[in-house]
Design an enzyme around this catalytic site. Structure first.
Site, PDB file in Angstrom:
ATOM      1  N   THR A  42       0.861  -1.181   0.000  1.00  0.00           N
ATOM      2  CA  THR A  42       0.000   0.000   0.000  1.00  0.00           C
ATOM      3  C   THR A  42       0.896   1.230   0.000  1.00  0.00           C
ATOM      4  OG1 THR A  42      -0.195  -0.227   2.396  1.00  0.00           O
ATOM      5  CG2 THR A  42      -2.020  -1.057   1.080  1.00  0.00           C
ATOM      6  N   VAL A  44       0.946   4.485   1.239  1.00  0.00           N
ATOM      7  CA  VAL A  44       1.338   5.251   2.428  1.00  0.00           C
ATOM      8  C   VAL A  44       2.262   4.425   3.315  1.00  0.00           C
ATOM      9  CG1 VAL A  44       0.508   6.432   4.496  1.00  0.00           C
ATOM     10  CG2 VAL A  44      -0.743   6.670   2.350  1.00  0.00           C
ATOM     11  N   CYS A  45       1.926   3.147   3.489  1.00  0.00           N
ATOM     12  CA  CYS A  45       2.758   2.265   4.309  1.00  0.00           C
ATOM     13  C   CYS A  45       4.165   2.147   3.748  1.00  0.00           C
ATOM     14  CB  CYS A  45       2.155   0.862   4.369  1.00  0.00           C
ATOM     15  SG  CYS A  45       0.495   0.793   4.986  1.00  0.00           S
ATOM     16  N   THR A  46       4.262   2.093   2.436  1.00  0.00           N
ATOM     17  CA  THR A  46       5.571   1.979   1.804  1.00  0.00           C
ATOM     18  C   THR A  46       6.452   3.158   2.187  1.00  0.00           C
ATOM     19  OG1 THR A  46       4.630   0.722  -0.039  1.00  0.00           O
ATOM     20  CG2 THR A  46       6.752   1.790  -0.425  1.00  0.00           C
ATOM     21  N   LEU A  49       7.445   2.875   6.105  1.00  0.00           N
ATOM     22  CA  LEU A  49       8.499   1.913   6.434  1.00  0.00           C
ATOM     23  C   LEU A  49       9.849   2.401   5.912  1.00  0.00           C
ATOM     24  CD1 LEU A  49       6.807  -1.563   5.978  1.00  0.00           C
ATOM     25  CD2 LEU A  49       7.094  -0.207   8.028  1.00  0.00           C
TER      26      LEU A  49
END
Length: 211
Positions: A42, A44-46, A49
């Site tokens: 996804t 935003v998660c990328t 992290l």
């Protein structure tokens, strides 16, 4: 039952991208950040992290270990890490927990049914070296977290764990802090040799004591 500040962070065992962990044992005597993601691959998660990986040295100097979580499986996580490393120009250097059975997500109340029945929201827990929960922040899936703020909060929490102070609005490491009301005026000189400013009887400031 939802977790509250001061509760012992629930222990668990899980598979991660860096091998199996037993959470409390993995933390050892360090502080911890545990944060969840709605799903792998996804956007935003990328970015989150990637941002976390770039802050490795900042977490390390604060004696903090970081672990991420989503309810996808280990192979999915490993494939996603390749994308994160490529697109964010970094190397993921912390474990991502595989929580397909949602065991950890349920322990930490990371699934909010009115937001999504199957995906975790962006929960973040800061855990002290006493294994107690010091901070809980929950963002919606659409909003990426501010990791500068998370480091600022860790600085504040670690400072107030060691001294009788609190941090005012918008405080940053190195700025003046507030002396807690429990400290009497007559005891300030011994506790805070750098001096203090008495703005009001209940509002007394002093230079940051560990600088």
């Amino acid at each position: 039952m939802s977790l509250r500040l001061g509760d012992i962070a629930p222990d668990f065992t899980a598979e991660t991208t860096e091998g199996p962990i037993s959470f409390h044992e993995w933390l050892g005597d360090k502080w911890g950040v545990l944060f969840s993601h709605p799903a792998d691959y996804t956007p935003v998660c990328t970015t989150e992290l990637g941002a976390t990986a770039k802050l490795k040295s900042e977490f390390e100097k604060r004696n903090v270990k970081v672990a991420a979580l989503s309810v996808d499986g280990l192979e999915s996580h490993k494939g996603w890490i390749k994308d994160i490393n490529e697109t964010q120009n970094t190397t993921v250097n912390f474990p991502i927990i595989a929580d397909e059975n949602k065991k950890v997500a349920e322990l930490y109340d990371m699934i909010h049914p009115n937001a999504s029945e199957k995906f975790t929201v962006r929960s973040l827990f800061i855990i002290g070296n006493d294994k107690k929960i010091k901070l809980i922040i929950t963002y919606p899936a659409s909003t990426g977290r501010n990791f500068t703020e998370i480091l600022r909060v860790i600085d504040s929490l670690q400072l107030t764990a060691n001294y009788s102070v609190a941090t005012p609005a918008n405080w940053k490491d190195g700025e003046d802090v507030v002396i807690t009301p429990a400290v009497k005026d007559e005891d300030i000189a011994a506790k805070f040799p750098k001096g203090y400013t008495r703005v009001k009887p209940y509002l007394r400031t002093t230079p940051q004591p560990n600088k």
